[in-house]
Scaffold this motif. Structure first.
Motif, PDB file in Angstrom:
ATOM      1  N   ILE A 141       8.175  10.239   0.332  1.00 26.04           N
ATOM      2  CA  ILE A 141       8.509   9.053  -0.463  1.00 26.04           C
ATOM      3  C   ILE A 141       7.575   7.893  -0.128  1.00 26.04           C
ATOM      4  N   ASN A 142       7.001   7.929   1.063  1.00 29.11           N
ATOM      5  CA  ASN A 142       6.070   6.876   1.464  1.00 29.11           C
ATOM      6  C   ASN A 142       4.813   6.845   0.605  1.00 29.11           C
ATOM      7  N   ALA A 143       4.545   7.924  -0.115  1.00 26.33           N
ATOM      8  CA  ALA A 143       3.350   7.975  -0.969  1.00 26.33           C
ATOM      9  C   ALA A 143       3.521   7.182  -2.266  1.00 26.33           C
ATOM     10  N   LEU A 144       4.748   6.790  -2.571  1.00 29.44           N
ATOM     11  CA  LEU A 144       4.950   5.979  -3.777  1.00 29.44           C
ATOM     12  C   LEU A 144       4.237   4.646  -3.621  1.00 29.44           C
ATOM     13  N   PRO A 145       3.640   4.149  -4.684  1.00 31.92           N
ATOM     14  CA  PRO A 145       2.877   2.894  -4.586  1.00 31.92           C
ATOM     15  C   PRO A 145       3.781   1.653  -4.599  1.00 31.92           C
ATOM     16  N   ALA A 146       4.729   1.610  -3.691  1.00 32.56           N
ATOM     17  CA  ALA A 146       5.661   0.480  -3.629  1.00 32.56           C
ATOM     18  C   ALA A 146       5.326  -0.398  -2.433  1.00 32.56           C
ATOM     19  N   SER A 147       5.332  -1.704  -2.658  1.00 32.52           N
ATOM     20  CA  SER A 147       5.104  -2.656  -1.568  1.00 32.52           C
ATOM     21  C   SER A 147       6.450  -3.096  -1.026  1.00 32.52           C
ATOM     22  N   ASP A 148       6.455  -3.508   0.234  1.00 31.13           N
ATOM     23  CA  ASP A 148       7.696  -3.994   0.832  1.00 31.13           C
ATOM     24  C   ASP A 148       8.213  -5.214   0.079  1.00 31.13           C
ATOM     25  N   TYR A 149       9.515  -5.229  -0.120  1.00 31.94           N
ATOM     26  CA  TYR A 149      10.230  -6.319  -0.789  1.00 31.94           C
ATOM     27  C   TYR A 149       9.781  -6.528  -2.241  1.00 31.94           C
ATOM     28  N   GLN A 150       9.264  -5.478  -2.845  1.00 34.05           N
ATOM     29  CA  GLN A 150       8.902  -5.491  -4.261  1.00 34.05           C
ATOM     30  C   GLN A 150       9.623  -4.327  -4.932  1.00 34.05           C
ATOM     31  N   ILE A 151      10.088  -4.527  -6.138  1.00 37.80           N
ATOM     32  CA  ILE A 151      10.784  -3.472  -6.867  1.00 37.80           C
ATOM     33  C   ILE A 151       9.743  -2.595  -7.555  1.00 37.80           C
ATOM     34  N   HIS A 152       9.883  -1.307  -7.379  1.00 34.75           N
ATOM     35  CA  HIS A 152       8.969  -0.343  -7.986  1.00 34.75           C
ATOM     36  C   HIS A 152       9.795   0.607  -8.855  1.00 34.75           C
ATOM     37  N   GLU A 154       9.888   4.070 -11.057  1.00 32.98           N
ATOM     38  CA  GLU A 154       9.219   5.344 -11.300  1.00 32.98           C
ATOM     39  C   GLU A 154      10.197   6.237 -12.036  1.00 32.98           C
ATOM     40  N   LYS A 155       9.815   6.662 -13.221  1.00 28.78           N
ATOM     41  CA  LYS A 155      10.698   7.394 -14.133  1.00 28.78           C
ATOM     42  C   LYS A 155      11.949   6.552 -14.344  1.00 28.78           C
ATOM     43  N   GLU A 156      13.106   7.054 -13.976  1.00 28.53           N
ATOM     44  CA  GLU A 156      14.327   6.288 -14.214  1.00 28.53           C
ATOM     45  C   GLU A 156      14.930   5.766 -12.917  1.00 28.53           C
ATOM     46  N   THR A 157      14.137   5.724 -11.865  1.00 29.31           N
ATOM     47  CA  THR A 157      14.632   5.293 -10.557  1.00 29.31           C
ATOM     48  C   THR A 157      13.910   4.030 -10.126  1.00 29.31           C
ATOM     49  N   GLU A 158      14.691   3.085  -9.597  1.00 37.13           N
ATOM     50  CA  GLU A 158      14.127   1.852  -9.045  1.00 37.13           C
ATOM     51  C   GLU A 158      14.102   1.976  -7.524  1.00 37.13           C
ATOM     52  N   TYR A 159      12.979   1.558  -6.946  1.00 37.32           N
ATOM     53  CA  TYR A 159      12.798   1.657  -5.497  1.00 37.32           C
ATOM     54  C   TYR A 159      12.603   0.270  -4.910  1.00 37.32           C
ATOM     55  N   LEU A 160      13.176   0.081  -3.730  1.00 39.25           N
ATOM     56  CA  LEU A 160      12.945  -1.128  -2.947  1.00 39.25           C
ATOM     57  C   LEU A 160      12.692  -0.689  -1.513  1.00 39.25           C
ATOM     58  N   PHE A 161      11.493  -0.981  -1.016  1.00 35.54           N
ATOM     59  CA  PHE A 161      11.135  -0.671   0.361  1.00 35.54           C
ATOM     60  C   PHE A 161      11.215  -1.951   1.166  1.00 35.54           C
ATOM     61  N   ALA A 162      11.771  -1.863   2.377  1.00 37.50           N
ATOM     62  CA  ALA A 162      11.900  -3.040   3.236  1.00 37.50           C
ATOM     63  C   ALA A 162      11.801  -2.610   4.698  1.00 37.50           C
ATOM     64  N   ASP A 163      11.854  -3.602   5.576  1.00 39.49           N
ATOM     65  CA  ASP A 163      11.829  -3.323   7.018  1.00 39.49           C
ATOM     66  C   ASP A 163      13.104  -2.585   7.424  1.00 39.49           C
ATOM     67  N   ALA A 164      13.125  -2.092   8.659  1.00 41.79           N
ATOM     68  CA  ALA A 164      14.296  -1.390   9.176  1.00 41.79           C
ATOM     69  C   ALA A 164      15.511  -2.315   9.176  1.00 41.79           C
ATOM     70  N   LEU A 165      16.669  -1.755   8.917  1.00 41.61           N
ATOM     71  CA  LEU A 165      17.896  -2.553   8.878  1.00 41.61           C
ATOM     72  C   LEU A 165      18.144  -3.279  10.201  1.00 41.61           C
ATOM     73  N   SER A 166      17.829  -2.623  11.319  1.00 40.20           N
ATOM     74  CA  SER A 166      18.032  -3.270  12.623  1.00 40.20           C
ATOM     75  C   SER A 166      17.103  -4.472  12.786  1.00 40.20           C
ATOM     76  N   VAL A 167      15.914  -4.427  12.217  1.00 36.51           N
ATOM     77  CA  VAL A 167      14.966  -5.550  12.275  1.00 36.51           C
ATOM     78  C   VAL A 167      15.449  -6.674  11.362  1.00 36.51           C
ATOM     79  N   ILE A 168      15.873  -6.325  10.160  1.00 38.53           N
ATOM     80  CA  ILE A 168      16.352  -7.328   9.200  1.00 38.53           C
ATOM     81  C   ILE A 168      17.579  -8.050   9.743  1.00 38.53           C
ATOM     82  N   SER A 169      18.463  -7.309  10.410  1.00 40.75           N
ATOM     83  CA  SER A 169      19.699  -7.924  10.909  1.00 40.75           C
ATOM     84  C   SER A 169      19.438  -9.003  11.952  1.00 40.75           C
ATOM     85  N   GLU A 170      18.265  -8.974  12.583  1.00 43.19           N
ATOM     86  CA  GLU A 170      17.934  -9.947  13.629  1.00 43.19           C
ATOM     87  C   GLU A 170      17.008 -11.053  13.141  1.00 43.19           C
TER      88      GLU A 170
END
Length: 191
Positions: A141-152, A154-170
């Protein structure tokens, strides 16, 4: 490789194999003593057995389908880096899902370890409509051309890539960045 069975070797060697029967060692000793006494006879080839019929047809082993934690009712899939989410991280995730108008019953979750070694097709088979990927995951899935915190999309699916949940929580700034993107993704209007 010498101790492998024919069934194991079929996966390595793709050409047809022939088995040559060996003569017993006792017969070899007799032949050596008889050779000096007799005139040399023309040697014949050892008997061969064609193994094509002995090899069972290849069976495709399909891996078990991905098992998603949660009810996954609305096709929202959360992929997370951590093998297990700490309680405070899980609470943040629940609050985030509730804030966008959904509940955890509508969400399915997979950790990086559950996805490791799985194909993109297996992930597509889950038929997720929204995929939220948090952190680093060993998966195609990392091969998808999605940037962090940007909605991507592809077909009928929306992707959101972000930092690890443990990092975001802090990190309050990352929480704000994630919230702004989630508002766009889930069509949350400012009140």
């Amino acid at each position: 490789m010498e101790n492998m069975s024919i069934q194991e070797l079929q996966h390595i060697i793709t050409e047809e194999l022939f088995f040559f029967e060996k003569e017993p060692k006792a017969d070899l000793a007799k032949q050596d003593s008889n050779l000096s006494a007799e005139t040399e006879k023309p040697k014949t080839l050892p008997k061969t057995v064609h193994l094509a019929g002995a090899i069972p047809p290849k069976e495709e082993l399909k891996p078990e389908p991905l098992v998603v934690r949660g009810k996954f009712e609305k096709g929202i899939l959360v992929l997370h880096e951590e093998p297990q989410l700490k309680q405070e991280v899980m609470e943040m995730l629940v609050n985030m899902i509730n804030a966008v108008g959904h509940s955890m019953n509508e969400v399915g979750m997979l950790s990086s370890t559950e996805l490791e070694g799985r194909s993109l097709a297996e992930l597509y088979d889950l038929n997720a409509h929204i995929v939220l990927k948090f952190g680093r995951i060993k998966h195609p899935i990392n091969a998808l051309p999605a940037s962090d915190y940007q909605i991507h999309m592809e077909k009928e699916t929306e992707y959101l890539f972000a930092d690890a949940l443990s990092v975001i929580s802090e990190d309050k700034a990352l929480k704000g960045k994630l919230w702004n993107t989630l508002k766009v993704l889930f069509n949350i209007a400012k009140k």
